[in-house]
Design an enzyme around this catalytic site. Sequence first.
Site, mmCIF file in Angstrom:
data_model
loop_
_atom_site.group_PDB
_atom_site.id
_atom_site.type_symbol
_atom_site.label_atom_id
_atom_site.label_comp_id
_atom_site.label_asym_id
_atom_site.label_seq_id
_atom_site.Cartn_x
_atom_site.Cartn_y
_atom_site.Cartn_z
ATOM 1 N N GLU A 120 10.496 -6.375 -4.759
ATOM 2 C CA GLU A 120 11.845 -5.876 -4.471
ATOM 3 C C GLU A 120 12.771 -6.914 -3.842
ATOM 4 O OE1 GLU A 120 8.917 -5.084 -3.065
ATOM 5 O OE2 GLU A 120 9.119 -4.583 -0.942
ATOM 6 N N HIS A 162 10.808 2.176 -8.666
ATOM 7 C CA HIS A 162 10.116 1.869 -7.412
ATOM 8 C C HIS A 162 10.834 0.740 -6.660
ATOM 9 C CE1 HIS A 162 6.503 1.342 -4.817
ATOM 10 N NE2 HIS A 162 6.908 0.079 -4.821
ATOM 11 N N GLU A 163 11.100 -0.342 -7.361
ATOM 12 C CA GLU A 163 11.733 -1.488 -6.682
ATOM 13 C C GLU A 163 13.146 -1.126 -6.225
ATOM 14 O OE1 GLU A 163 9.509 -3.379 -5.896
ATOM 15 O OE2 GLU A 163 8.069 -2.973 -7.494
ATOM 16 N N HIS A 167 13.088 0.600 -2.967
ATOM 17 C CA HIS A 167 12.946 -0.323 -1.828
ATOM 18 C C HIS A 167 14.300 -0.795 -1.286
ATOM 19 C CE1 HIS A 167 8.700 -1.070 -1.184
ATOM 20 N NE2 HIS A 167 8.466 -1.384 -2.457
ATOM 21 N N GLU A 210 6.025 1.137 1.746
ATOM 22 C CA GLU A 210 5.495 1.526 0.431
ATOM 23 C C GLU A 210 5.312 3.036 0.254
ATOM 24 O OE1 GLU A 210 5.621 -0.441 -1.983
ATOM 25 O OE2 GLU A 210 5.717 -2.400 -1.011
ATOM 26 N N ASP A 249 -2.886 -9.735 2.612
ATOM 27 C CA ASP A 249 -3.266 -9.728 1.191
ATOM 28 C C ASP A 249 -4.668 -9.142 0.992
ATOM 29 O OD1 ASP A 249 -0.923 -10.851 0.286
ATOM 30 O OD2 ASP A 249 -1.734 -12.878 0.054
ATOM 31 N N TYR A 308 0.524 3.160 -0.020
ATOM 32 C CA TYR A 308 1.373 3.779 -1.042
ATOM 33 C C TYR A 308 1.099 5.279 -1.147
ATOM 34 C CZ TYR A 308 2.281 -0.931 -2.937
ATOM 35 O OH TYR A 308 2.661 -2.233 -3.104
#
Length: 616
Positions: free
Chosen positions: A272, A296-297, A300, A319, A376, A384
């Site tokens: 995003e 979705h993006e 954001h 998220e 990460d 999410y």
Amino acid sequence: MTKIDPNTLANIDDVTTEHLHLDLKVDFEKQRLIGSVLLTLKTLTEQVQEVVLDTNHLIINGVYDGEDSEKSLQYKFDEEDSKFGRALHITLPGSLSANQIVKVLVKYETTKECGALQWLEPSQTVGKKHPYLFTQCEAIHARSLVPCQDSPGVKITYSANIDTPAPLRALMSALRINEEPEIVGDSRIYKFEQKTTMPSYLIALVVGELEGREIGPRSTVWSEPAMIEKCAWEFVDTEEFIKTGEELLTPYEWGRYDLLVLPASFPYGGMENPCLTFVTPTLLAGDRSLVDVVAHEIAHSWMGNLVTTKSWENFWLNEGWTMFIERKIIGRMHGEPTRQFSAQMGVKALEADIDFFGQKDPLTCLCPRLRGVDPDDAFSSVPYEKGFNLLYYLEQHLGGASVFEPYMKAYVQHFAGKALCTQEWKDFLYAYMEKTHGQEKVDLLNQVDWNGWLHTPGMPPVENKFDQSLTHACTHLAKKWDEHREVPFEASPKDIENFTADQKVFFLEKVLETKPLPHNAIEAMDKAYTLTKVQNAEIRFKWQMVCLKTEYQPIYPEVAKFVVEQGRMKYTRPLYRALYKCPSGSQLARDTFIKNKSFYHPICSRLVEKDLGLVN
Ligand code: BES
Ligand code: ZN
């Protein structure tokens, strides 16, 4: 006091960054960015003597007083931390009191080790003629692009001058100031400005042979020239997504919403980056069936970019909320059953990841502890989908959309431009419900199992009920295959002819849940539904997973092909892991990865290496 963000080395409680200005030259020959950053800092406490910046694998060529670049400032590095990089301590000019502005100029260059950057050879692009560079800073890679306070709670504006070799173009997560490069001596400079405050992980840069096509009043899609028509066709719904987001929340803040379709090694579905969302070319299904990622993006733009988590431990605030808004957008545009369907796909993803991490793994808490953990490595669907399910549950529990949608809007209005943690989120929820609806809603909130939702590993404490109208046929068909596993039934293309792409995915998801199918059933399924040949990346991925689960060797070459055609981690990692898990596939998994390592983005490469037991 423990630091709110355990994943930064910067002294964010003493000093904050207000603005960051980049002056960088893109050097494809040496694969480095070289230049400087000018940081505008503000002191937060009395007697601040130093600023500590995050860096990772950067070379520092000098530090100067930002007001007087003749005057150098003292600096020193700490020891390198393998996960978080090296803290750069800079002695500020004089001891400062609170609320003072001070500017620091850092001359630096990037190195081959910088995880935020992927440099592609011409052969790795579609056009094959020119090199390409793109960045990916979320979660903590901005520190390998620029020395900065790399914490999501520090919200900054930024500007940049990027010197780029002809005929390549530079784009950033900011507004473009000049369409054509400004020529200064040998330099061709593209200029950018981001006037809305945002966290460092949203700084983004791409340089390549790029062409743009207008797809809406505030949107251009960019890609390599050969794919531009396909991209423009696929993403026509963009403006409607933005408008729906505006109806649900507040006016779109960022001016432009452009899309960039990256080369195949882009490790995520989408990112995003403000004013310029980055997406994977695996979304180009040719039938617009995978554009939810764009919704979705876009979501954001409010949840994450405007209202931002203070630390990666509260990543669900980005998220989970974004999934919730994405599905609200989809629901408004395509109807409630579609939203309900998407939510059930989400539950499947959640189950799969909790299974992968383990039911008791603390990283499956909605608010995990990340001290000493690279975000990460903690990445999963938990923030999410557990996040989505919490919000969905609250919506039902508090009285439905008529109560929850106004709250959603008020939440964005209240926290726009700010960063927050879960406690602040919860405090606002209570305060809002009390103020607008009184004690009755507070009583409902007090019934919520907060500890179960926020701090307990595994599946959520409450199982939401979703409408089955679009999943029913998929579940039914999967059951039929399960029951007829030994004596196959007369499968026919008709079984799935009315399925949407998503329903095919859901069907395969349900098949994956059952015991591995015998090989003759796999063959019969492929014959009836021609799954091996499907190009849609989601279907292709799920089908290959179904085959690998039963060690069906004829699929191996297809898997090996798919994982080197694209490097989106959502597909690449599970496929490598599943192939590696097959005794007859382990060697192929390792060989394929080793041979193609340079194709992958450094983030993906590091994780697959771990998945395949090539490093610890
Ligand atoms: N912000 C994420 C991508 C990300 C997360 C990058 C964490 C680095 C660290 C992005 O918005 C995202 O969630 N992408 C998803 C798309 C989706 C859930 C529709 C993806 O990449 O698959
Ligand atoms: Zn996201």
